[in-house]
Design an enzyme around this catalytic site. Sequence first.
Site: not given
Ligand code: P1T
Length: 377
Positions: A102, A198, A173, A50
């Site tokens: 998001y 992503k 972000d 961790r």
């Molecule tokens: O899904 P996660 O890895 O927890 O990330 C969240 C997140 C944060 N910031 C942006 C700009 C994002 O697009 C996302 C996650 N987005 C999707 C799952 C989506 O389909 O838009």
Amino acid sequence: MTDKLHFDTLAIHAGQEPDPTTGAIMTPIYQTSTFVQAAPGDHKGYEYSRSGNPTRTALEALIAALEQGRYGLAFASGLAAIDTVMKLFNPGDHIIVGNDVYGGTFRLFEKVYRRFGLTFSWVDLGNPEKVQAAFTPQTKMLWLETPTNPLLSLADLTALAESAPQNVIVAVDNTFASPALQQPLTFGADIVMHSSTKYLGGHSDVVGGLLALNDESLYNELKFLQNAAGAVPGPMDCFLVLRGAKTLGLRMERHSTNALQIARWLEDHSAVRRVLYPGLESHPQHELAKRQMTGFGGMVSLILEDEQAARKMVSRTKLFALAESLGGVESLIEHPYSMTHASTADSEIAVDPGLVRLSVGIENVDDLLADLQQALG
Ligand code: P1T
């Protein structure tokens, strides 16, 4: 050694050395929870996974290098990374947020952190007077996406970083652009965040989050919170992001050329009311996109007549798979109003029911265009 290397070289090498004992060129997946000590406190830099794990260390060094930062931190998801940043704050603190983000970010801020006494102002970051007016003595952070999810709006990073008071953290972000196209720390941002699920991972096979930054004391606070709260990625997940990121530069080039061609084609289609893509001359911030980004990315949004038309289109594509998420090699399509941004319904940042979002993959663009053609009819 990595200081003067170019982005594509860093993406393959930063944080990664051949394994000293075996010569393995790929960073091993250190699938272990703990590390043996010779005597209490006498260890080789790792105690418990961790707190730290060598596969994670490689990924943390990689994101720092790709974002031109000094420090990197890896998390179990993008939201876990955002959640850890939010734990810097105390009840009464105020956060300014760009008014297109998001849906999960909106949910975390409004449905979770508001309960802990934080307050949020959702602001159009394209309007400098509104941004200035939103700062209060309690403001501790400006949180933004550029390009935004799902409307592909841009924020002027240099202008915002300059206008924010000294004590306000500017956090970006950078998920949609990826560090291959935009490096917010170089424009004055304090923290860069990624959903590595992503483009960085790039193959729709892992969920992860990353932070990159320069300030040592902020890094120490976030590293403390990473260990204290424990939303860390496993070594296998770190390995997948390390592997995916090696081709990030190449993939982003192809995502960008495919997306531009598709955006232009959609602009000429009679069923489409509006196309949102920073690479189009019609995008209101196209000039800013050219200044701030080295490519326009793989995300394209379009507005159809109404919700019914949007639902029909997303159910009819065959190559564009109907799914949440983005940034993988394969093309995806989704309906933000009922899917990724359902949590913003009835809020001040709710999205148009006729909106469709494409994550344009790296397939042959003619096959993608043919699929969109048959889906739009
Ligand atoms: O899904 P996660 O890895 O927890 O990330 C969240 C997140 C944060 N910031 C942006 C700009 C994002 O697009 C996302 C996650 N987005 C999707 C799952 C989506 O389909 O838009």
